[in-house]
Design an enzyme around this catalytic site. Sequence first.
Site, PDB file in Angstrom:
ATOM      1  N   GLU A  84      46.334  -2.178 -10.977  1.00 43.79           N
ATOM      2  CA  GLU A  84      46.977  -1.077 -10.263  1.00 43.79           C
ATOM      3  C   GLU A  84      45.974  -0.010  -9.846  1.00 43.79           C
ATOM      4  O   GLU A  84      45.043   0.316 -10.585  1.00 43.79           O
ATOM      5  CB  GLU A  84      48.064  -0.449 -11.135  1.00 43.79           C
ATOM      6  CG  GLU A  84      49.285  -1.355 -11.202  1.00 43.79           C
ATOM      7  CD  GLU A  84      50.275  -0.883 -12.247  1.00 43.79           C
ATOM      8  OE1 GLU A  84      51.301  -0.312 -11.856  1.00 43.79           O
ATOM      9  OE2 GLU A  84      50.012  -1.070 -13.440  1.00 43.79           O
ATOM     10  N   CYS A  97      42.422   6.617  -7.823  1.00 41.94           N
ATOM     11  CA  CYS A  97      42.348   6.345  -9.256  1.00 41.94           C
ATOM     12  C   CYS A  97      42.367   4.831  -9.433  1.00 41.94           C
ATOM     13  O   CYS A  97      43.321   4.168  -9.034  1.00 41.94           O
ATOM     14  CB  CYS A  97      43.552   6.987  -9.952  1.00 41.94           C
ATOM     15  SG  CYS A  97      43.644   6.614 -11.706  1.00 41.94           S
ATOM     16  N   CYS A 104      45.373  -2.833 -21.377  1.00 41.09           N
ATOM     17  CA  CYS A 104      44.429  -2.019 -22.148  1.00 41.09           C
ATOM     18  C   CYS A 104      44.519  -2.392 -23.620  1.00 41.09           C
ATOM     19  O   CYS A 104      45.616  -2.606 -24.142  1.00 41.09           O
ATOM     20  CB  CYS A 104      44.754  -0.537 -21.978  1.00 41.09           C
ATOM     21  SG  CYS A 104      43.571   0.576 -22.794  1.00 41.09           S
ATOM     22  N   CYS A 108      47.081   3.771 -27.600  1.00 37.82           N
ATOM     23  CA  CYS A 108      47.525   5.165 -27.563  1.00 37.82           C
ATOM     24  C   CYS A 108      49.049   5.178 -27.500  1.00 37.82           C
ATOM     25  O   CYS A 108      49.660   4.533 -26.650  1.00 37.82           O
ATOM     26  CB  CYS A 108      46.920   5.881 -26.366  1.00 37.82           C
ATOM     27  SG  CYS A 108      45.113   5.847 -26.379  1.00 37.82           S
ATOM     28  N   CYS A 111      51.126   6.232 -24.217  1.00 37.29           N
ATOM     29  CA  CYS A 111      50.739   5.656 -22.920  1.00 37.29           C
ATOM     30  C   CYS A 111      51.454   4.329 -22.679  1.00 37.29           C
ATOM     31  O   CYS A 111      51.478   3.455 -23.542  1.00 37.29           O
ATOM     32  CB  CYS A 111      49.230   5.451 -22.891  1.00 37.29           C
ATOM     33  SG  CYS A 111      48.651   4.700 -21.347  1.00 37.29           S
ATOM     34  N   GLY A 157      43.263   0.687 -18.564  1.00 39.42           N
ATOM     35  CA  GLY A 157      42.070   0.202 -19.246  1.00 39.42           C
ATOM     36  C   GLY A 157      41.174   1.302 -19.763  1.00 39.42           C
ATOM     37  O   GLY A 157      41.357   2.483 -19.461  1.00 39.42           O
ATOM     38  N   GLU A 158      40.218   0.905 -20.583  1.00 39.43           N
ATOM     39  CA  GLU A 158      39.227   1.825 -21.128  1.00 39.43           C
ATOM     40  C   GLU A 158      37.893   1.518 -20.437  1.00 39.43           C
ATOM     41  O   GLU A 158      37.267   0.494 -20.721  1.00 39.43           O
ATOM     42  CB  GLU A 158      39.133   1.633 -22.656  1.00 39.43           C
ATOM     43  CG  GLU A 158      37.951   2.307 -23.322  1.00 39.43           C
ATOM     44  CD  GLU A 158      37.756   3.769 -22.924  1.00 39.43           C
ATOM     45  OE1 GLU A 158      38.719   4.545 -22.935  1.00 39.43           O
ATOM     46  OE2 GLU A 158      36.607   4.128 -22.593  1.00 39.43           O
ATOM     47  N   SER A 189      36.799   8.473 -17.314  1.00 42.44           N
ATOM     48  CA  SER A 189      37.495   9.039 -18.466  1.00 42.44           C
ATOM     49  C   SER A 189      37.480   8.042 -19.617  1.00 42.44           C
ATOM     50  O   SER A 189      37.773   6.868 -19.434  1.00 42.44           O
ATOM     51  CB  SER A 189      38.941   9.350 -18.060  1.00 42.44           C
ATOM     52  OG  SER A 189      39.659   9.843 -19.164  1.00 42.44           O
ATOM     53  N   SER A 212      39.339  12.029 -23.402  1.00 42.43           N
ATOM     54  CA  SER A 212      40.751  12.231 -23.733  1.00 42.43           C
ATOM     55  C   SER A 212      40.885  12.580 -25.211  1.00 42.43           C
ATOM     56  O   SER A 212      40.559  11.770 -26.072  1.00 42.43           O
ATOM     57  CB  SER A 212      41.546  10.967 -23.429  1.00 42.43           C
ATOM     58  OG  SER A 212      41.412  10.644 -22.066  1.00 42.43           O
ATOM     59  N   LEU A 213      41.374  13.790 -25.490  1.00 46.10           N
ATOM     60  CA  LEU A 213      41.428  14.240 -26.885  1.00 46.10           C
ATOM     61  C   LEU A 213      42.817  14.048 -27.508  1.00 46.10           C
ATOM     62  O   LEU A 213      42.968  13.371 -28.513  1.00 46.10           O
ATOM     63  CB  LEU A 213      41.040  15.712 -26.981  1.00 46.10           C
ATOM     64  CG  LEU A 213      39.565  16.027 -27.153  1.00 46.10           C
ATOM     65  CD1 LEU A 213      39.390  17.527 -27.367  1.00 46.10           C
ATOM     66  CD2 LEU A 213      38.964  15.265 -28.335  1.00 46.10           C
ATOM     67  N   ASN A 292      53.820  12.335 -19.113  1.00 43.16           N
ATOM     68  CA  ASN A 292      54.689  11.608 -18.192  1.00 43.16           C
ATOM     69  C   ASN A 292      55.533  10.656 -19.014  1.00 43.16           C
ATOM     70  O   ASN A 292      55.010   9.711 -19.595  1.00 43.16           O
ATOM     71  CB  ASN A 292      53.841  10.858 -17.163  1.00 43.16           C
ATOM     72  CG  ASN A 292      53.009  11.827 -16.341  1.00 43.16           C
ATOM     73  OD1 ASN A 292      53.537  12.759 -15.741  1.00 43.16           O
ATOM     74  ND2 ASN A 292      51.700  11.642 -16.349  1.00 43.16           N
ATOM     75  N   CYS A 335      49.516   9.600 -14.695  1.00 47.16           N
ATOM     76  CA  CYS A 335      48.717   9.279 -15.884  1.00 47.16           C
ATOM     77  C   CYS A 335      49.568   8.562 -16.923  1.00 47.16           C
ATOM     78  O   CYS A 335      50.655   9.025 -17.270  1.00 47.16           O
ATOM     79  CB  CYS A 335      48.211  10.550 -16.561  1.00 47.16           C
ATOM     80  SG  CYS A 335      47.015  11.457 -15.632  1.00 47.16           S
TER      81      CYS A 335
HETATM   82  N1  SAH Z   1      41.341   4.876 -21.386  1.00 42.93           N
HETATM   83  C1  SAH Z   1      40.770   6.002 -20.676  1.00 42.93           C
HETATM   84  C2  SAH Z   1      41.151   6.013 -19.217  1.00 42.93           C
HETATM   85  C3  SAH Z   1      42.613   6.296 -18.939  1.00 42.93           C
HETATM   86  S1  SAH Z   1      42.707   7.924 -18.345  1.00 42.93           S
HETATM   87  C4  SAH Z   1      41.154   7.289 -21.399  1.00 42.93           C
HETATM   88  O1  SAH Z   1      41.952   7.229 -22.308  1.00 42.93           O
HETATM   89  O2  SAH Z   1      40.594   8.331 -21.084  1.00 42.93           O
HETATM   90  C5  SAH Z   1      44.335   8.272 -18.583  1.00 42.93           C
HETATM   91  C6  SAH Z   1      44.567   9.694 -19.035  1.00 42.93           C
HETATM   92  O3  SAH Z   1      45.974   9.876 -19.088  1.00 42.93           O
HETATM   93  C7  SAH Z   1      44.059   9.942 -20.454  1.00 42.93           C
HETATM   94  O4  SAH Z   1      43.542  11.233 -20.564  1.00 42.93           O
HETATM   95  C8  SAH Z   1      45.331   9.821 -21.291  1.00 42.93           C
HETATM   96  O5  SAH Z   1      45.255  10.587 -22.462  1.00 42.93           O
HETATM   97  C9  SAH Z   1      46.379  10.331 -20.354  1.00 42.93           C
HETATM   98  N2  SAH Z   1      47.700   9.778 -20.597  1.00 42.93           N
HETATM   99  C10 SAH Z   1      48.029   8.590 -21.109  1.00 42.93           C
HETATM  100  N3  SAH Z   1      49.359   8.432 -21.148  1.00 42.93           N
HETATM  101  C11 SAH Z   1      49.886   9.546 -20.620  1.00 42.93           C
HETATM  102  C12 SAH Z   1      51.207   9.990 -20.354  1.00 42.93           C
HETATM  103  N4  SAH Z   1      52.257   9.207 -20.613  1.00 42.93           N
HETATM  104  N5  SAH Z   1      51.373  11.195 -19.783  1.00 42.93           N
HETATM  105  C13 SAH Z   1      50.318  11.960 -19.464  1.00 42.93           C
HETATM  106  N6  SAH Z   1      49.047  11.601 -19.671  1.00 42.93           N
HETATM  107  C14 SAH Z   1      48.838  10.415 -20.258  1.00 42.93           C
END
Ligand code: SAH
Length: 355
Positions: A84, A97, A104, A108, A111, A157-158, A189, A212-213, A292, A335
């Site tokens: 995607e 993006c 992935c 998390c 997500c 993905g990461e 990211s 991503s914290l 989201n 996201c």
């Molecule tokens: N795996 C990488 C790249 C994905 S970036 C990473 O984790 O950074 C996707 C971003 O969206 C990350 O900062 C993640 O924390 C955030 N994210 C994931 N699920 C989400 C959601 N449901 N709503 C908002 N942000 C989300």
Amino acid sequence: MSKQELELYVEASGEPAYRGRQIFGALHRRRLRSFDEMTDLPKDFRARLAERATTSTLNVESRYVAEDGTRRYLMKTHDNLPVETVFIPEERRDTICFSSQSGCPLQCDFCLTAKLGLLRTLDAGEMVEQIIVALNDAYGVGTRTPRGTNLVAMGAGEPFLAFEPLMKALRIMADPDGLHIVPNRVTVSTAGVVPKIIELASIADRPHLAISLAAPTDELRDRLMPINKRWPLKELLAACKEFEESLKPGERFTFEYVLLDGVNDTDEHARQLANLLNRHELHAKVNLIPHNPADELPYRPSPEERVEAFKAILESKGVRAFVRRPRGRDIYAACGQLAARRVSNAVGQTLHQLS
Ligand code: SAH
């Protein structure tokens, strides 16, 4: 293939090296989608190429257009796995993006992509082709991009578990004879793959970095982002510090913090987050991302007043914070929403131009 790989490829079949450069330009600068269209190549050479090679491996299955103009492309790889890509129109400069993996492996908890598990890491070609598909759809085949484009490796993905193909894709995209999207236009990211953060700190021509914290303590982060058990906050933030020290003028380094109602968004969490960054002497700004939601996810976005209060606490402790506006939520393009969803408003008329 990079330009040089294409040169070697055509030479091995008895053609001069410049033919390889021609093909590279046709694929990436002109964004042509078949050998047939490369009329500056001899006809018999085109026919031979078409027998042995392909200009495209991704198949666009559907395209969704959100109310805010965001577009999501759901594609399939040659082995039928979902990929995607999201095109985000913006006032100053549009953003694409892209995904680094199909599915992935990280789990998390907030997500939706995590629900797919890892299907496969994408190769460099599959990353570059996502950009070509999105650019052709937005601006037309071969036309110049009006204001340049920003890229974010923030799809499925990461990216740091796809480090080699990602770096190769970035080199191919930076080529002035091709897309000419330089690393300075790209943000990668990561959920916190510490060794790759450290590796990136020593690379000269590199993309911007975002981390991503999602939580200010190990206890909470272990729960929300299991990768934290492998690389806990202390190690992660030490690597961030090393990266921050390597920053050159103009480079961007940011944290992302997804706000989950009642889970990580209290005043206390904001204070802990600010203290954590200050303790590690990190000056990077924090992007606050409203969650989201999706039916499968046990979280809700924080109310707007909570988001503002959280931001104000960070700022009162000297941490710069910004609230990100979600884009393309209604078509599962925002996201953490990329999970190969089929929704009802696919716009299919122009698909022949894409694939
Ligand atoms: N795996 C990488 C790249 C994905 S970036 C990473 O984790 O950074 C996707 C971003 O969206 C990350 O900062 C993640 O924390 C955030 N994210 C994931 N699920 C989400 C959601 N449901 N709503 C908002 N942000 C989300």
